[in-house]
Structure formats: structure tokens, C-alpha cells
Design a protein around this motif. Structure first.
Motif, PDB file in Angstrom:
ATOM      1  N   TYR A  72       0.901  -1.266   0.107  1.00  0.00           N
ATOM      2  CA  TYR A  72      -0.031  -0.060   0.163  1.00  0.00           C
ATOM      3  C   TYR A  72       1.096   1.325  -0.039  1.00  0.00           C
ATOM      4  O   TYR A  72       0.592   2.095  -0.520  1.00  0.00           O
TER       5      TYR A  72
ATOM      6  N   GLN B 144      -2.775  -3.767  -9.647  1.00  0.00           N
ATOM      7  CA  GLN B 144      -4.071  -4.415  -8.865  1.00  0.00           C
ATOM      8  C   GLN B 144      -3.928  -5.675  -8.399  1.00  0.00           C
ATOM      9  O   GLN B 144      -4.376  -5.917  -7.190  1.00  0.00           O
TER      10      GLN B 144
ATOM     11  N   LEU C 219      -2.312  -5.129  -4.745  1.00  0.00           N
ATOM     12  CA  LEU C 219      -3.507  -4.792  -3.704  1.00  0.00           C
ATOM     13  C   LEU C 219      -4.131  -6.121  -3.248  1.00  0.00           C
ATOM     14  O   LEU C 219      -4.307  -6.224  -2.313  1.00  0.00           O
TER      15      LEU C 219
ATOM     16  N   ARG D 255      -4.332  -8.176  -0.006  1.00  0.00           N
ATOM     17  CA  ARG D 255      -5.575  -8.354   0.814  1.00  0.00           C
ATOM     18  C   ARG D 255      -5.829  -9.860   1.183  1.00  0.00           C
ATOM     19  O   ARG D 255      -6.867  -9.915   2.361  1.00  0.00           O
TER      20      ARG D 255
ATOM     21  N   ILE E 165     -10.282  -0.693  -3.621  1.00  0.00           N
ATOM     22  CA  ILE E 165      -9.128  -1.244  -4.652  1.00  0.00           C
ATOM     23  C   ILE E 165     -10.065  -1.299  -5.886  1.00  0.00           C
ATOM     24  O   ILE E 165      -9.797  -0.610  -6.925  1.00  0.00           O
TER      25      ILE E 165
END
Length: 273
Positions: A7, A84, A87, A91, A153
Motif C-alpha cells: 500500500y 491491482q 493490492l 488483501r 481497490i
């Protein structure tokens, strides 16, 4: 990868590396980072794998694009998808590098459309058009996800994917309604790529969760966009996509793709990135 925290990689003053559509504003500013349960982690893994594998396929076009402008555009689309992927893999609550570089092909959950071998430029255009149209529709709905991190996101991803779809659509029209040869190649690319689009709408059990999007709900939007683009490109309707294959089943192309993607990390397992 090059940042200790995925992040943190999204912030920085004046850094324009995400040039194809977005900047480095932090999409997770003010969002509470609650732990992901197994179902949410599994869903993010699926979406992250789609982006990671597709990004690698696009990176294969660096030095092969028809013009310098397209070289830059394709590279930036690949970087958007890599962002993408980072992220989404983060997660899951697991180490993103471990997930990207130290899983075998059987453990990947990407759709087959992302992994099939590349062909000519028409093949790239058709694949990117199908992938970005589908992913944009999914991410647009995920902005309302019950998981606030996933929703943030998705909001960032929508901005990027809008540019990806526009880039592919413009090239589809240019080639389809271009010369006899470019039209022929686009028709061949449709025949090669379209059977894999059935997989995009085959729901995985986790996609019924409240934080997820049932892919069947985006089918009408996908069909409408594709029909409009192909109509302007003077291309016929694509062939029947056939029977869908569930996630977790792969073509023989994924193993060599991962051998290349993971080669340095596996050769130097103690290295710090």
C-alpha cells in the motif's frame, strides 16, 4: 517486490509511473484494514491472479508493439494490472511475493483467458478487449462491496480499466475496419480467443458472498459493449464460446509462463526485493 508494503507503493509526491489513466493517490486512505476471512481471501486471490497473469502476458509485448506509442501504452496497462494484483494479493493476508513467485500452476486461480499464449497484435487486441470489458464491469460493481478495502481497490481499478477497454476498443475498430489483411487477422483472433470467454461467467462458489460479484450479472453489459465495438469494426458476432471451464483448471501454457515469471525469485530465494 520493490516496496516493503504494497500500500505504500501507491503513494509518493509527483510520481507518475501509473501514467495510463491514474496517479499515485492512495486508494486506501482512511479505510480500516480489517483481517480477511478465508472466503474473502480466496476471492481476492482469484482477482489478483487474473491481473498478475494478464499483466505478464502484456509485458511480453514490450519491444514487439507496432509503434512506440503502443509500446508505452501496453507497458502501462501491464503496470496497472500488476498494481491491482499487488493490492488484491496483499488483501488475502498472505505475503504477496510468496503468492506470486512460489506457487505452482495448480495453485493459481486465474481464468484461462489471461494465460493463453499470445499471437499477433490482433490477438492481443481481442484478448484485452474481452478481459478489460469483463473486469471493468465486475470492478464497477465491486465499488459497493461490503468489504471496504475491496471496494477501495475496485474504485481505483475502474479508472484504470476504463482506459484499458478504450485502448482495446479503438484498436479493434481500427483493425477490423481497416485493410483486408487486418480484418482477416481480427476475425482469426476472435476465433482463437472467444472460446475462453465462457469461463468469465462461470460463477465460483465464493462469488455468491456479499462482498463479491456474481459474474453472471455482468454478462448483459459485456455482450452489449462487445456487440457495439464489433459493429463499428465491421466484424461479425464472435463464435459460440462453448462450455465454461471452472477456475483452477488451466491450459498447458500456464506452467511455462510461471517458469519465466518466477525464475529469478526461485533461483535466488534469499534475495531481498
Amino acid at each position: 517486490m520493490s516496496f516493503d508494503n504494497v500500500y505504500a507503493a501507491l503513494t509518493g509526491d509527483g510520481d507518475a509511473r501509473w501514467a495510463f489513466g491514474t496517479g499515485f493517490s492512495d486508494p486506501l486512505a482512511g479505510v480500516e484494514m480489517t483481517p480477511a476471512d478465508d472466503a474473502l481471501a480466496g476471492y481476492c486471490l482469484m482477482l489478483g491472479d487474473d491481473a498478475l497473469v494478464m499483466s505478464h502476458r502484456l509485458q511480453e509485448w514490450i519491444t514487439r508493439a507496432p509503434e512506440l506509442e503502443d509500446e508505452v501504452a501496453i507497458a502501462n496497462i501491464a503496470l496497472d494490472l500488476l498494481g491491482q494484483a499487488r493490492l488484491l494479493l496483499a488483501r488475502t493476508g498472505r505475503d504477496e511475493d510468496e503468492l506470486a513467485f512460489h506457487r505452482d500452476a495448480a495453485e493459481f486461480r486465474n481464468v484461462r483467458l489471461a494465460e493463453i499464449p499470445g499471437g499477433d497484435f490482433a490477438h492481443l487486441v481481442v484478448r484485452l478487449l474481452a478481459f478489460s470489458t469483463w473486469r471493468l464491469a465486475v470492478m464497477d460493481r465491486l465499488r459497493l462491496s461490503s468489504d471496504t478495502v475491496l471496494a477501495a481497490i475496485a474504485a481505483k481499478s475502474v479508472k484504470e480499466l476504463t482506459y484499458h477497454r478504450d485502448y482495446a476498443a479503438r484498436w479493434a475498430v481500427r483493425l477490423g475496419d481497416g485493410t483486408e489483411e487486418s480484418h482477416r487477422r481480427m476475425r482469426r483472433a476472435l476465433d482463437e480467443v472467444w472460446p475462453y470467454t465462457a469461463d468469465l461467467f462461470a460463477a465460483d462458489p465464493v462469488e455468491s458472498a456479499p462482498f463479491a460479484v456474481d459474474p453472471a450479472t455482468v454478462r448483459a453489459e459485456f455482450d452489449q459493449v462487445i456487440a457495439e465495438v464489433l459493429g463499428q469494426a465491421t466484424l461479425p458476432a464472435p463464435p459460440d464460446a462453448g462450455k465454461a471451464v471452472p477456475r483452477g483448471e488451466h491450459t498447458g501454457a500456464l506452467h511455462p509462463l510461471l517458469e519465466e515469471l518466477q525464475s529469478v525469485a526461485r533461483a535466488l530465494p534469499e534475495a531481498t526485493w
